[in-house]
Write a protein that holds these residues in place. Structure first.
Motif, PDB file in Angstrom:
ATOM      1  N   VAL A 257       0.846  -1.196   0.000  1.00 17.91           N
ATOM      2  CA  VAL A 257       0.000   0.000   0.000  1.00 17.91           C
ATOM      3  C   VAL A 257       0.881   1.245   0.000  1.00 17.91           C
ATOM      4  CG1 VAL A 257      -1.904  -1.133   1.207  1.00 17.91           C
ATOM      5  CG2 VAL A 257      -0.198   0.148   2.520  1.00 17.91           C
ATOM      6  N   GLU A 258       0.308   2.320  -0.510  1.00 19.17           N
ATOM      7  CA  GLU A 258       0.995   3.615  -0.521  1.00 19.17           C
ATOM      8  C   GLU A 258       0.089   4.633   0.143  1.00 19.17           C
ATOM      9  OE1 GLU A 258       3.471   5.441  -3.960  1.00 19.17           O
ATOM     10  OE2 GLU A 258       1.462   6.343  -4.130  1.00 19.17           O
ATOM     11  N   ILE A 259       0.659   5.408   1.064  1.00 17.02           N
ATOM     12  CA  ILE A 259      -0.087   6.442   1.773  1.00 17.02           C
ATOM     13  C   ILE A 259       0.517   7.791   1.406  1.00 17.02           C
ATOM     14  CG2 ILE A 259      -0.902   7.285   4.000  1.00 17.02           C
ATOM     15  CD1 ILE A 259      -0.316   4.481   5.137  1.00 17.02           C
ATOM     16  N   ARG A 260      -0.303   8.664   0.850  1.00 16.80           N
ATOM     17  CA  ARG A 260       0.149  10.007   0.475  1.00 16.80           C
ATOM     18  C   ARG A 260      -0.402  11.021   1.471  1.00 16.80           C
ATOM     19  NH1 ARG A 260       2.396  10.834  -4.557  1.00 16.80           N
ATOM     20  NH2 ARG A 260       2.421   9.008  -5.939  1.00 16.80           N
ATOM     21  N   ALA A 261       0.480  11.794   2.058  1.00 18.27           N
ATOM     22  CA  ALA A 261       0.103  12.856   2.992  1.00 18.27           C
ATOM     23  C   ALA A 261       0.562  14.182   2.383  1.00 18.27           C
ATOM     24  CB  ALA A 261       0.737  12.625   4.362  1.00 18.27           C
ATOM     25  N   GLY A 262      -0.229  14.684   1.422  1.00 17.31           N
ATOM     26  CA  GLY A 262       0.155  15.889   0.694  1.00 17.31           C
ATOM     27  C   GLY A 262       0.260  17.116   1.585  1.00 17.31           C
ATOM     28  N   TYR A 263      -0.471  17.144   2.682  1.00 17.15           N
ATOM     29  CA  TYR A 263      -0.450  18.305   3.577  1.00 17.15           C
ATOM     30  C   TYR A 263       0.886  18.462   4.295  1.00 17.15           C
ATOM     31  CZ  TYR A 263      -1.160  15.020   7.430  1.00 17.15           C
ATOM     32  OH  TYR A 263      -1.001  13.995   8.334  1.00 17.15           O
ATOM     33  N   ILE A 264       1.701  17.395   4.331  1.00 15.83           N
ATOM     34  CA  ILE A 264       3.050  17.488   4.907  1.00 15.83           C
ATOM     35  C   ILE A 264       4.110  17.021   3.905  1.00 15.83           C
ATOM     36  CG2 ILE A 264       2.447  17.389   7.363  1.00 15.83           C
ATOM     37  CD1 ILE A 264       2.932  14.366   7.281  1.00 15.83           C
ATOM     38  N   GLY A 265       3.764  16.940   2.640  1.00 16.63           N
ATOM     39  CA  GLY A 265       4.733  16.587   1.611  1.00 16.63           C
ATOM     40  C   GLY A 265       5.393  15.239   1.821  1.00 16.63           C
ATOM     41  N   THR A 266       4.604  14.245   2.214  1.00 15.39           N
ATOM     42  CA  THR A 266       5.161  12.950   2.613  1.00 15.39           C
ATOM     43  C   THR A 266       4.438  11.795   1.916  1.00 15.39           C
ATOM     44  OG1 THR A 266       5.893  13.772   4.769  1.00 15.39           O
ATOM     45  CG2 THR A 266       5.476  11.404   4.600  1.00 15.39           C
ATOM     46  N   THR A 267       5.212  10.796   1.495  1.00 18.87           N
ATOM     47  CA  THR A 267       4.656   9.566   0.928  1.00 18.87           C
ATOM     48  C   THR A 267       5.267   8.369   1.652  1.00 18.87           C
ATOM     49  OG1 THR A 267       4.453  10.612  -1.241  1.00 18.87           O
ATOM     50  CG2 THR A 267       4.316   8.209  -1.172  1.00 18.87           C
TER      51      THR A 267
END
Length: 410
Positions: A257-267
């Motif tokens: 799985v891949e989790i994208r946290a765009g609000y903190i610029g993190t994948t």
């Protein structure tokens, strides 16, 4: 210079340092007054935003249009930017780029980017884009953010944000990350009964509450249970306006799985290969460094504690002969770097050929997540001293690692 003759008793080095200090002081003094009015950072960010995603055969024409717009923006703010170092650097940079791209000074320019309606500061650009970290950073700083990569896989092997690489015998629960935005904990258990080697059998990832963007979310994976949802069953950051800036997707059912946290610029990538879980992250530098002295135990930051580090050189009798393990690992990992060493160690220790997939997956994540492709491969002597290139490995046959370091010093 007059100063040089007056200070005849000083050495050339002292004179140079004095001049540099005075120049730096004057520049800072000027910048303090100029930067409040100078809008060159806005010009910089508009140019970077206009060229960030240019691809294909029409890139040249679009680059020239963006450069002419950049030049026009700089000219418009020139009066308020006198003495601003960033402004003068930008002007020279534009000229160089125009020459490099064979751009004519005459030609179309892009229309000015519309400014968001902002009755007050609370509803300005930062408010609209606060849950898009990369865009917000670009607007504020005139450049894209920097990123760092960390990974934990196999035994576990840890690649830190600083590109150190350790093999650990840690058992129980250890924090990989613990900062203002994220908490990641890995739980390890012995790879086999009576073995000192351990593998990650459980991962817990907490995305901490961010008022403007997401509710707190917890993701948990265990062996044979790598879900494509957070613990509450959701697949995003919740009902807040920025909830979509946190999302999860399944790349391989039950395995990746891949989790994208765009609000903190993190994948983040979570995988299962064989009887182990692996973790990889690409985090914005600002996010990775957002912790206090009390949060100093983070394997992604400092690596394994010295008492918990192991050599990756095969010793004693393993469950698979070392040469067999090497042959299996070479099929997936043709470069004999730390990923290859880790693969051999894990296959010898566990007897499970699936561990070749763990090292291969970690390498593929690094290929995607590392900001500098030249740092993809790390070369070490069985988990000892770090080497800068594959050719240096030949020296290991001639000198012990410590002795070679001493000779290099001289």
């Amino acid at each position: 210079m007059g100063m040089g003759r007056a200070a005849h008793s000083r050495s050339p080095g002292q004179l140079e340092n004095s001049n540099l200090f005075i120049r730096a002081f004057l520049l800072l003094f000027l910048l303090r007054h100029a930067s409040s009015q100078c809008k060159i950072l806005r010009c910089n960010s508009e140019y970077v935003a206009a060229t960030l995603h240019l691809r294909g055969p029409e890139r040249g024409a679009a680059s020239c249009t963006a450069l002419r717009s950049y030049s026009l923006c700089a000219r418009r703010t020139a009066r308020t930017c006198r003495g601003d170092l960033a402004f003068h650097s930008a002007v020279h940079g534009i000229e160089d780029l125009m020459i490099q791209n064979n751009c004519s000074k005459e030609g179309p320019t892009a229309p000015p980017r519309p400014r968001p309606a902002a009755p007050n500061a609370a509803h300005g650009f930062e408010s609209l884009d606060i849950c898009d970290y990369e865009r917000s950073f670009l607007y504020k700083h005139g450049r894209p953010p920097g990123f760092q990569h960390c990974a934990a896989f196999g035994d576990p092997h840890i690649r830190t944000f600083h590109d150190d690489f350790h093999t650990c015998r840690v058992e129980g629960s250890w924090p990989l990350l613990d900062n203002d935005y994220l908490f990641v904990q890995a739980t390890s258990s012995p790879v086999a009964k009576g073995s000192n080697a351990t593998v990650t059998s459980k991962l817990t990832i907490i995305f901490k509450n961010m008022k403007e963007c997401i509710d707190q979310k917890v993701y948990q994976a265990e062996l044979d249970n790598v879900p494509a949802a957070f613990q509450d069953g959701s697949v995003n950051g919740g009902t807040r306006p920025g909830g979509s800036s946190l999302s999860i997707r399944e790349l391989s059912p039950g395995r990746h799985v891949e989790i994208r946290a765009g609000y903190i610029g993190t994948t983040i990538a979570v995988r299962q290969a064989g009887r182990q879980l692996s973790f990889s992250i690409r985090a914005a530098e600002e996010v990775a460094g957002a912790f206090t002295e009390e949060q100093d135990l983070q394997l992604c930051v400092g690596g394994c504690p010295r008492s918990q580090r192991m050599s990756r050189s095969p010793r004693g009798r393993g469950r698979v002969p070392a040469e067999t393990a090497r042959a299996l690992c070479r099929e997936m990992l043709p470069v004999e770097d730390v990923y290859f060493q880790s693969c051999v160690f894990d296959v010898v220790t566990s007897g499970d050929a699936n561990f070749t997939m763990a090292a291969h997956g970690a390498l593929e994540d690094a290929r995607l997540f590392l900001p500098d492709a030249e740092k993809l491969h790390i070369f070490q002597a069985g988990g000892g001293c770090q080497l800068s290139s594959p050719s240096v490995l030949l020296l290991l046959f001639l000198l012990p690692c410590g002795l070679w370091a001493v000779l290099l010093h001289f």
